[in-house]
Scaffold this motif. Structure first.
Motif, PDB file in Angstrom:
ATOM      1  N   ILE A  41       0.928  -0.958   0.076  1.00 56.83           N
ATOM      2  CA  ILE A  41      -0.027  -0.015  -0.169  1.00 56.83           C
ATOM      3  C   ILE A  41       0.891   1.177  -0.091  1.00 56.83           C
ATOM      4  O   ILE A  41       1.960   1.160   0.428  1.00 56.83           O
ATOM      5  CB  ILE A  41      -0.924  -0.064   1.373  1.00 56.83           C
ATOM      6  CG1 ILE A  41      -0.407   0.068   2.339  1.00 56.83           C
ATOM      7  CG2 ILE A  41      -1.837  -1.128   1.083  1.00 56.83           C
ATOM      8  CD1 ILE A  41      -0.968   0.343   3.779  1.00 56.83           C
ATOM      9  N   GLN A  42       0.478   2.389  -0.783  1.00 56.58           N
ATOM     10  CA  GLN A  42       1.298   3.386  -0.813  1.00 56.58           C
ATOM     11  C   GLN A  42       0.428   4.656  -0.405  1.00 56.58           C
ATOM     12  O   GLN A  42      -0.567   5.173  -0.954  1.00 56.58           O
ATOM     13  CB  GLN A  42       1.754   3.722  -2.182  1.00 56.58           C
ATOM     14  CG  GLN A  42       2.747   4.883  -2.370  1.00 56.58           C
ATOM     15  CD  GLN A  42       3.064   4.809  -3.941  1.00 56.58           C
ATOM     16  OE1 GLN A  42       2.792   4.029  -4.706  1.00 56.58           O
ATOM     17  NE2 GLN A  42       3.926   6.120  -4.007  1.00 56.58           N
ATOM     18  N   PRO A  43       0.608   5.180   0.921  1.00 59.66           N
ATOM     19  CA  PRO A  43      -0.232   6.283   1.261  1.00 59.66           C
ATOM     20  C   PRO A  43       0.256   7.515   0.582  1.00 59.66           C
ATOM     21  O   PRO A  43       1.546   7.786   0.184  1.00 59.66           O
ATOM     22  CB  PRO A  43       0.350   6.369   2.779  1.00 59.66           C
ATOM     23  CG  PRO A  43       1.390   5.425   3.062  1.00 59.66           C
ATOM     24  CD  PRO A  43       1.623   4.707   1.665  1.00 59.66           C
TER      25      PRO A  43
ATOM     26  N   ASN B 260      -2.463  -7.810 -10.282  1.00 61.19           N
ATOM     27  CA  ASN B 260      -2.080  -6.856 -11.339  1.00 61.19           C
ATOM     28  C   ASN B 260      -2.666  -5.394 -11.366  1.00 61.19           C
ATOM     29  O   ASN B 260      -2.778  -4.689 -12.319  1.00 61.19           O
ATOM     30  CB  ASN B 260      -2.151  -7.568 -12.756  1.00 61.19           C
ATOM     31  CG  ASN B 260      -1.226  -8.772 -12.779  1.00 61.19           C
ATOM     32  OD1 ASN B 260       0.118  -8.600 -12.331  1.00 61.19           O
ATOM     33  ND2 ASN B 260      -1.764  -9.691 -13.136  1.00 61.19           N
ATOM     34  N   SER B 261      -3.407  -5.168 -10.302  1.00 57.92           N
ATOM     35  CA  SER B 261      -4.242  -3.680 -10.178  1.00 57.92           C
ATOM     36  C   SER B 261      -3.720  -2.993  -9.062  1.00 57.92           C
ATOM     37  O   SER B 261      -3.387  -3.432  -8.002  1.00 57.92           O
ATOM     38  CB  SER B 261      -5.673  -4.346 -10.131  1.00 57.92           C
ATOM     39  OG  SER B 261      -6.248  -5.004 -11.151  1.00 57.92           O
ATOM     40  N   ASN B 262      -3.973  -1.771  -9.552  1.00 57.37           N
ATOM     41  CA  ASN B 262      -3.949  -0.616  -8.310  1.00 57.37           C
ATOM     42  C   ASN B 262      -5.240   0.024  -8.152  1.00 57.37           C
ATOM     43  O   ASN B 262      -5.952   0.440  -8.998  1.00 57.37           O
ATOM     44  CB  ASN B 262      -2.955   0.328  -8.729  1.00 57.37           C
ATOM     45  CG  ASN B 262      -1.386  -0.358  -8.721  1.00 57.37           C
ATOM     46  OD1 ASN B 262      -1.227  -1.247  -8.078  1.00 57.37           O
ATOM     47  ND2 ASN B 262      -0.763   0.220  -9.616  1.00 57.37           N
ATOM     48  N   TYR B 263      -5.713   0.151  -6.830  1.00 55.11           N
ATOM     49  CA  TYR B 263      -6.765   0.745  -6.585  1.00 55.11           C
ATOM     50  C   TYR B 263      -6.502   1.941  -5.654  1.00 55.11           C
ATOM     51  O   TYR B 263      -5.930   1.844  -4.500  1.00 55.11           O
ATOM     52  CB  TYR B 263      -7.975  -0.259  -5.780  1.00 55.11           C
ATOM     53  CG  TYR B 263      -8.246  -1.487  -6.477  1.00 55.11           C
ATOM     54  CD1 TYR B 263      -9.225  -1.357  -7.519  1.00 55.11           C
ATOM     55  CD2 TYR B 263      -7.559  -2.519  -6.356  1.00 55.11           C
ATOM     56  CE1 TYR B 263      -9.762  -2.275  -8.188  1.00 55.11           C
ATOM     57  CE2 TYR B 263      -7.950  -3.536  -7.022  1.00 55.11           C
ATOM     58  CZ  TYR B 263      -8.979  -3.541  -8.003  1.00 55.11           C
ATOM     59  OH  TYR B 263      -9.266  -4.568  -8.782  1.00 55.11           O
ATOM     60  N   THR B 264      -6.947   3.192  -5.817  1.00 53.75           N
ATOM     61  CA  THR B 264      -6.752   4.184  -5.103  1.00 53.75           C
ATOM     62  C   THR B 264      -7.981   4.780  -4.524  1.00 53.75           C
ATOM     63  O   THR B 264      -9.009   4.751  -5.136  1.00 53.75           O
ATOM     64  CB  THR B 264      -6.086   5.381  -5.993  1.00 53.75           C
ATOM     65  OG1 THR B 264      -4.875   4.885  -6.758  1.00 53.75           O
ATOM     66  CG2 THR B 264      -5.665   6.772  -5.003  1.00 53.75           C
TER      67      THR B 264
END
Length: 147
Positions: free
Chosen positions: A76-78, A139-143
């Motif tokens: 996770i990237q804050p 393979n997905s990013n959710y923001t």
């Protein structure tokens, strides 16, 4: 007539108190629903420690796999707002965990902020620094953006 007026005043005060109590609870854990999948189910905030020069804030999210198949959470990237000077934080938090269907996982981290320019620190301040969290799964990013 006086009894009606008194009843109205007491009713308004009771509704006001209930709204304040709800607002305080809502501030601690805000439910977030993703657009495609409900990956991030809640946010968590806490002011851990403060002195004259710095404060340590704790953040956390609860991830939830609402699909019928396992999902691998990489990281996770804050992302933080620029309004407050952040002294120390991680750009990404490595998770490396496979979430089974209907499984929840809590992830937490801390940041250190400069308190020299902040006059009042409280839970709202902690909440307002975090802008968004990007969850990297398979393979997905959710923001997810902070309310």
């Amino acid at each position: 007539m006086i009894k009606r007026g008194m009843f109205l005043v007491i009713s308004v005060i009771a509704v006001f108190v209930l709204l304040i109590v709800y607002w305080q609870i809502y501030d601690w854990e805000t439910t977030v629903i993703g657009t495609r999948e409900n990956v991030l189910s809640s946010w968590h905030y806490e002011l851990n420690e403060i002195d004259s020069e710095k404060a340590i804030f704790s953040y956390g999210v609860t991830l939830y796999n609402d699909s019928n198949e396992p999902k691998f959470v990489r990281a996770i990237q804050p992302s933080y707002k620029n309004e407050i000077k952040i002294i120390e934080h991680d750009n990404a938090i490595t998770v490396s965990k496979e979430l089974q269907p209907n499984e929840k996982c809590k992830i937490g981290w801390e940041i250190v902020v400069d308190t020299k320019e902040i006059t009042e620190l409280n839970v709202k301040t902690v909440k307002n620094i975090l802008k968004s969290v990007t969850v990297s799964m398979d393979n997905s990013n959710y923001t997810y953006y902070q309310n």
